[in-house]
Design an enzyme around this catalytic site. Structure first.
Site, PDB file in Angstrom:
ATOM      1  N   ASP A 141       0.841  -1.203   0.000  1.00 44.45           N
ATOM      2  CA  ASP A 141       0.000   0.000   0.000  1.00 44.45           C
ATOM      3  C   ASP A 141       0.874   1.249   0.000  1.00 44.45           C
ATOM      4  O   ASP A 141       2.044   1.229  -0.400  1.00 44.45           O
ATOM      5  CB  ASP A 141      -0.980  -0.063   1.191  1.00 44.45           C
ATOM      6  CG  ASP A 141      -2.309   0.616   0.881  1.00 44.45           C
ATOM      7  OD1 ASP A 141      -2.349   1.852   0.925  1.00 44.45           O
ATOM      8  OD2 ASP A 141      -3.291  -0.086   0.574  1.00 44.45           O
ATOM      9  N   ASP A 142       0.338   2.338   0.447  1.00 41.59           N
ATOM     10  CA  ASP A 142       0.990   3.651   0.483  1.00 41.59           C
ATOM     11  C   ASP A 142       2.363   3.569   1.156  1.00 41.59           C
ATOM     12  O   ASP A 142       2.599   2.701   1.995  1.00 41.59           O
ATOM     13  CB  ASP A 142       0.068   4.570   1.307  1.00 41.59           C
ATOM     14  CG  ASP A 142       0.310   6.025   1.025  1.00 41.59           C
ATOM     15  OD1 ASP A 142       1.302   6.345   0.368  1.00 41.59           O
ATOM     16  OD2 ASP A 142      -0.516   6.842   1.474  1.00 41.59           O
TER      17      ASP A 142
ATOM     18  N   ARG B  42      -6.162  16.271   3.425  1.00 42.30           N
ATOM     19  CA  ARG B  42      -5.097  15.303   3.744  1.00 42.30           C
ATOM     20  C   ARG B  42      -3.742  15.842   3.278  1.00 42.30           C
ATOM     21  O   ARG B  42      -2.906  15.108   2.782  1.00 42.30           O
ATOM     22  CB  ARG B  42      -5.373  13.951   3.088  1.00 42.30           C
ATOM     23  CG  ARG B  42      -4.766  12.795   3.858  1.00 42.30           C
ATOM     24  CD  ARG B  42      -4.722  11.512   3.060  1.00 42.30           C
ATOM     25  NE  ARG B  42      -4.324  10.395   3.882  1.00 42.30           N
ATOM     26  CZ  ARG B  42      -3.888   9.233   3.434  1.00 42.30           C
ATOM     27  NH1 ARG B  42      -3.785   9.011   2.159  1.00 42.30           N
ATOM     28  NH2 ARG B  42      -3.552   8.272   4.245  1.00 42.30           N
TER      29      ARG B  42
ATOM     30  N   LYS C  37      -3.640  -0.721  -7.010  1.00 42.60           N
ATOM     31  CA  LYS C  37      -4.733  -0.170  -6.201  1.00 42.60           C
ATOM     32  C   LYS C  37      -4.717   1.333  -6.468  1.00 42.60           C
ATOM     33  O   LYS C  37      -3.790   2.031  -6.047  1.00 42.60           O
ATOM     34  CB  LYS C  37      -4.506  -0.478  -4.714  1.00 42.60           C
ATOM     35  CG  LYS C  37      -5.554   0.146  -3.804  1.00 42.60           C
ATOM     36  CD  LYS C  37      -5.359  -0.271  -2.351  1.00 42.60           C
ATOM     37  CE  LYS C  37      -6.267   0.493  -1.416  1.00 42.60           C
ATOM     38  NZ  LYS C  37      -5.992   0.218  -0.002  1.00 42.60           N
ATOM     39  N   TRP C  38      -5.708   1.818  -7.179  1.00 44.49           N
ATOM     40  CA  TRP C  38      -5.756   3.210  -7.668  1.00 44.49           C
ATOM     41  C   TRP C  38      -6.628   4.016  -6.714  1.00 44.49           C
ATOM     42  O   TRP C  38      -7.841   3.873  -6.708  1.00 44.49           O
ATOM     43  CB  TRP C  38      -6.343   3.190  -9.070  1.00 44.49           C
ATOM     44  CG  TRP C  38      -6.467   4.506  -9.775  1.00 44.49           C
ATOM     45  CD1 TRP C  38      -7.051   5.644  -9.330  1.00 44.49           C
ATOM     46  CD2 TRP C  38      -6.010   4.782 -11.100  1.00 44.49           C
ATOM     47  NE1 TRP C  38      -6.996   6.613 -10.274  1.00 44.49           N
ATOM     48  CE2 TRP C  38      -6.360   6.119 -11.385  1.00 44.49           C
ATOM     49  CE3 TRP C  38      -5.351   4.045 -12.089  1.00 44.49           C
ATOM     50  CZ2 TRP C  38      -6.073   6.724 -12.604  1.00 44.49           C
ATOM     51  CZ3 TRP C  38      -5.072   4.645 -13.303  1.00 44.49           C
ATOM     52  CH2 TRP C  38      -5.423   5.974 -13.555  1.00 44.49           C
ATOM     53  N   ASP C  39      -5.999   4.863  -5.944  1.00 44.20           N
ATOM     54  CA  ASP C  39      -6.706   5.582  -4.881  1.00 44.20           C
ATOM     55  C   ASP C  39      -7.022   7.022  -5.287  1.00 44.20           C
ATOM     56  O   ASP C  39      -6.444   7.570  -6.235  1.00 44.20           O
ATOM     57  CB  ASP C  39      -5.832   5.566  -3.612  1.00 44.20           C
ATOM     58  CG  ASP C  39      -6.664   5.497  -2.338  1.00 44.20           C
ATOM     59  OD1 ASP C  39      -7.826   5.941  -2.357  1.00 44.20           O
ATOM     60  OD2 ASP C  39      -6.143   5.009  -1.316  1.00 44.20           O
TER      61      ASP C  39
ATOM     62  N   ASN D 195      -7.793  10.213  -2.654  1.00 42.10           N
ATOM     63  CA  ASN D 195      -8.078  10.477  -1.245  1.00 42.10           C
ATOM     64  C   ASN D 195      -8.547  11.893  -0.923  1.00 42.10           C
ATOM     65  O   ASN D 195      -8.443  12.331   0.225  1.00 42.10           O
ATOM     66  CB  ASN D 195      -6.851  10.134  -0.398  1.00 42.10           C
ATOM     67  CG  ASN D 195      -6.840   8.651  -0.060  1.00 42.10           C
ATOM     68  OD1 ASN D 195      -7.899   8.069   0.201  1.00 42.10           O
ATOM     69  ND2 ASN D 195      -5.683   8.032  -0.089  1.00 42.10           N
TER      70      ASN D 195
ATOM     71  N   CYS E 190     -10.260   2.704  -5.567  1.00 43.56           N
ATOM     72  CA  CYS E 190     -10.438   3.070  -4.166  1.00 43.56           C
ATOM     73  C   CYS E 190     -10.528   4.582  -4.099  1.00 43.56           C
ATOM     74  O   CYS E 190      -9.910   5.281  -4.894  1.00 43.56           O
ATOM     75  CB  CYS E 190      -9.213   2.560  -3.393  1.00 43.56           C
ATOM     76  SG  CYS E 190      -9.154   3.062  -1.666  1.00 43.56           S
TER      77      CYS E 190
ATOM     78  N   ASP F  98     -12.904   1.782   3.940  1.00 42.24           N
ATOM     79  CA  ASP F  98     -11.757   1.723   4.861  1.00 42.24           C
ATOM     80  C   ASP F  98     -12.178   1.097   6.184  1.00 42.24           C
ATOM     81  O   ASP F  98     -11.344   0.739   7.002  1.00 42.24           O
ATOM     82  CB  ASP F  98     -11.235   3.139   5.150  1.00 42.24           C
ATOM     83  CG  ASP F  98     -10.195   3.565   4.121  1.00 42.24           C
ATOM     84  OD1 ASP F  98      -9.788   2.721   3.308  1.00 42.24           O
ATOM     85  OD2 ASP F  98      -9.803   4.749   4.143  1.00 42.24           O
TER      86      ASP F  98
END
Ligand code: GLA
Length: 717
Positions: free
Chosen positions: A360-361, A437, A470-472, A474, A520, A542
């Site tokens: 992930d990130d 964020r 995984k294309w987020d 935020n 995502c 989440d």
């Protein structure tokens, strides 16, 4: 014939397997809606009556009062005072919009909407194109009706060509406008927020306009673009349901107006709050595609029709193959990742049957927390000393596939990208930046931005063997402007932003054809049909608390198939009952894990290995089967549902109790998809059931204890 024109009464009749849709050409110019519903009913023509305070065209007289006509595409300020499907401002500054029917044609297949995701045609798909003209602006409007005969779905879209001499501005665009008789209906939609997506809401219509929308630049968790309008008594198994959705991932508006005559108008599209598009002479504009369906058999059939349609026509064919069981590092590591830890994760994962590790990130640029790095899509040299290729090889060598997190549309001010191109983000000159964020949104409408992203991803992932992105996304768009475009074009940025996102998604699909894209947006914040065309699996929320997930997953499955839902088991804190419950909730969709495998006891790992094996024995049912909701957790304190194959010979049933269920409460659940003449064995318990008994109903007792769930996997002999 799915599309037929009856010359005598100037009627278009569109038919699917079970439904009919009709509209007439009235007074040689209007498209008058006459019917949508069950096939085979008699359809009568619209008969106007003078209406006081109506405004009618001088040439036609007061029998043609636009405010009263049920219209296929009502135009703004054309004498129809209800919500309009199209509003175009001309050179003179007025927005009188008035297109007149000119001609039509029918063709096999579907219309192309350049740059947009659309539902794929099959061999039976036919499209009706209606051409309308506005003599004053010189614009030509094409309305498209694409009939998916087998699936009971009709899709609609618009194309506008500016054949005039002057620039016009499209100010509102709603590809679906459906006028319905009466107003005794319920509106059903999904609302939510981060960590609590997809709540089902249902309420009776009132006079005036009621709407759901996103002004956020993405479809958003606040309101999903899906909308249903049902008879007030419609249930899961009975009653009229009209359902709609938009194949689009940006801001939208779904609006319903009940008018002065107590009739209802439903519209689905781009709305007018955050949409405008300047169309210069010679230019063409396309709306996204919107879908509608009708069933007389309640919400359950609506869900199954949509699910089948999405699997057949929206998702790429690879979505029908088995999905990997992933272990995602986020809840286990957050930003604290490095090569050695991840190798250890991969090694342990492979031992228990996990198919893929998703990093992930935290892997790129100067990304050690959420204040820096977005935009710099190269591996952090401290964390990945030997580069991406050698790292991914190391993961693959440990026996699992490899997925990686990206958030392409975003930039941190503390990044090389922002330092080099501060004008590449959305911002309005002279106004304060709006952060979320600690990040800004890149202007995806700028081709240079999209080109940079393509180049970066190509350089970092080109020959590396990534199996999954995984294309987020935020944050949402705010203060939408760009110092690089003219004043007139500022208004188009939101629409063009989405086109830029699709451009990049299409590139990624073509460049990495074997990689799955999981979509995502802080969880299920971009749960829409546009994204599903490329990223067909969606990080549902989440929130991995199983009790919250029971609700979220029920809501998501109302319009979307279970194969779109990523459902992860998170840390059960060594509590085996909790682990079991989390698993039983997660197998409502595509199973995955989100926990620190290096800290799990052997007992937990053994149980996870067993779960994965068991899940694989019924995964096909969840991914491809028909979904039947028996008890909705929004109505009762528990959920009960099952998946069945098309033949009704295999059934996977789950009963999931919320925390406050009453011990001993009993419920009779009917498995209508079962075959009466078969005998079924529940392979999980060894018990047998007669199909006729399953159809009549099986009585279950609630346990009223924490983490209580039951499952049956019934297979017919
Ligand atoms: C979002 C996602 C999470 C995780 C974080 C990483 O919140 O929904 O799953 O990927 O971003 O920053």
């Amino acid at each position: 014939m799915p599309i037929h024109f009856e010359r005598k009464n100037q009627r278009f009749l569109l038919t699917t397997k079970n439904t009919a849709y009709a509209f007439d050409i009235g007074a040689g110019r209007y498209l008058v809606h006459t019917y949508y519903g069950k096939k085979g009913k008699e359809i009568s023509a619209f008969e106007g009556a003078p209406l006081s305070f109506g405004s009618y065209p001088e040439s036609l007289g007061d029998k043609w009062n636009p405010d009263e006509i049920p219209q296929e595409c009502p135009f703004f300020d054309s004498g129809d005072y209800r919500i309009s499907a199209l509003r175009i401002e001309g050179k003179d500054g007025t927005s009188v919009t008035d297109f007149v029917y000119q001609s039509h044609r029918v063709f096999a297949g579907r219309n192309d909407i350049p740059g947009f995701p659309t539902a794929d045609a099959d061999e039976k798909t036919k499209t009706l194109e209606i051409k309308m003209v506005d003599e004053v602006t010189g614009c030509v409007l094409y309305l498209y009706y694409t009939v998916f005969y087998e699936d009971d779905v009709i899709s609609r879209s618009m194309k506008i060509e500016n054949k005039g001499k002057d620039t016009v501005t499209i100010e509102r665009c709603m590809p679906i406008s459906l006028d319905m008789k009466g107003c005794d209906y319920h509106m059903v939609s999904l609302w939510g927020t981060h960590n609590a997506e997809c709540n089902i809401q249902r309420f009776p219509l009132h006079h005036g306009v009621q709407s759901i929308f996103s002004r956020r630049g993405s479809s958003s968790p606040q309101h999903n673009p899906f909308l249903a309008v049902s008879s007030p008594k419609a249930t899961e198994t009975k009653g009229d349901v009209y359902a709609f959705n938009l194949v689009f991932s940006g801001s939208f508006a779904d609006e319903i107006e009940v008018d002065q005559q107590s009739n209802t108008r439903v519209q689905v599209g781009l709305g007018s709050d955050t949409f405008a598009y300047t169309l210069e002479a010679g230019e063409t504009f396309h709306s996204p595609e919107a879908l509608m369906l009708y069933t007389k058999n309640g919400f359950g059939e609506m869900s199954r029709l949509f699910h089948t349609f999405i699997r057949k026509h929206i998702m790429p064919p690879c979505a029908l193959e088995k999905h990997p069981v992933v272990l995602n590092t986020w809840e286990a590591c957050y930003f604290d990742i490095d090569e050695q830890t991840l190798f250890a994760f991969a090694e342990e994962s492979s031992k228990i049957g996990i198919d893929m590790l998703v990093m992930d990130d935290g892997w790129f640029g100067a990304r050690n927390d959420d204040h820096a790095g977005l935009g710099d899509w190269y591996p952090n040299p401290e964390k990945f000393k030997n580069g991406m290729k050698s790292f991914v090889k190391g993961i693959h060598e440990r026996g699992v596939k490899f997925g990686i997190w990206i958030e392409p549309e975003m930039v941190n001010q503390d990044s090389d990208l922002y330092r080099a191109h501060p004008d590449w983000c959305l911002r309005v000159e002279g106004r304060e930046l709006l952060l979320s964020r600690d990040q800004l949104v890149l202007n995806m409408a700028n081709p240079d931005v999209v080109a940079y992203l393509k180049k970066s991803f190509d350089a970092t992932f080109g020959d590396v063997g990534i199996d999954y992105f995984k294309w987020d996304m935020n944050r949402h768009l705010a203060a939408v402007g760009s110092p690089l475009v003219s004043a007139e074009k500022q208004k188009e940025l939101r629409y063009r932003y989405v086109m830029g996102v699709y451009d990049l998604l299409q590139y990624m699909r073509a460049r990495f054809p074997d990689a799955i894209i999981e979509s995502c947006s802080g969880g299920g914040g971009r749960y829409d049909l546009g994204l599903m065309k490329y990223g067909f699996q969606i990080w549902t929320s989440d929130n991995t608390d199983p009790y919250a997930r029971i609700l979220i997953q029920r809501g998501a499955r109302l319009p979307y198939p279970a194969s779109t839902m990523s459902c992860h088991v998170s840390d059960p804190h060594e509590d085996m009952k909790s682990l079991d419950f989390r698993y039983k909730v997660a197998v409502g969709g595509m199973l995955g894990y989100e926990l620190n495998i290096l800290k799990m006891s052997e007992g937990v790992k053994k149980e996870i290995a067993r779960q994965i094996k068991e899940y694989k024995s019924f995964e096909d049912l969840i991914r491809l089967g028909d979904y039947y909701s028996l008890v909705c957790p929004f109505e009762k304190g528990y959920a009960a549902y099952y998946y069945a194959d098309k033949e009704g010979t295999e059934i996977l049933f789950s009963l999931l109790e919320q925390e406050n269920c009453q011990k001993g409460e009993t419920v009779l659940l009917r498995f209508t998809a079962a075959k009466a003449d078969k005998v079924y064995t529940d392979v999980l318990s060894g018990k047998t059931y007669l199909g006729s008994d399953l159809k009549k109903g099986v009585r279950f007792s609630l346990k009223g204890e924490k983490f209580s769930a039951e499952m049956m996997h019934l297979i017919a002999k």
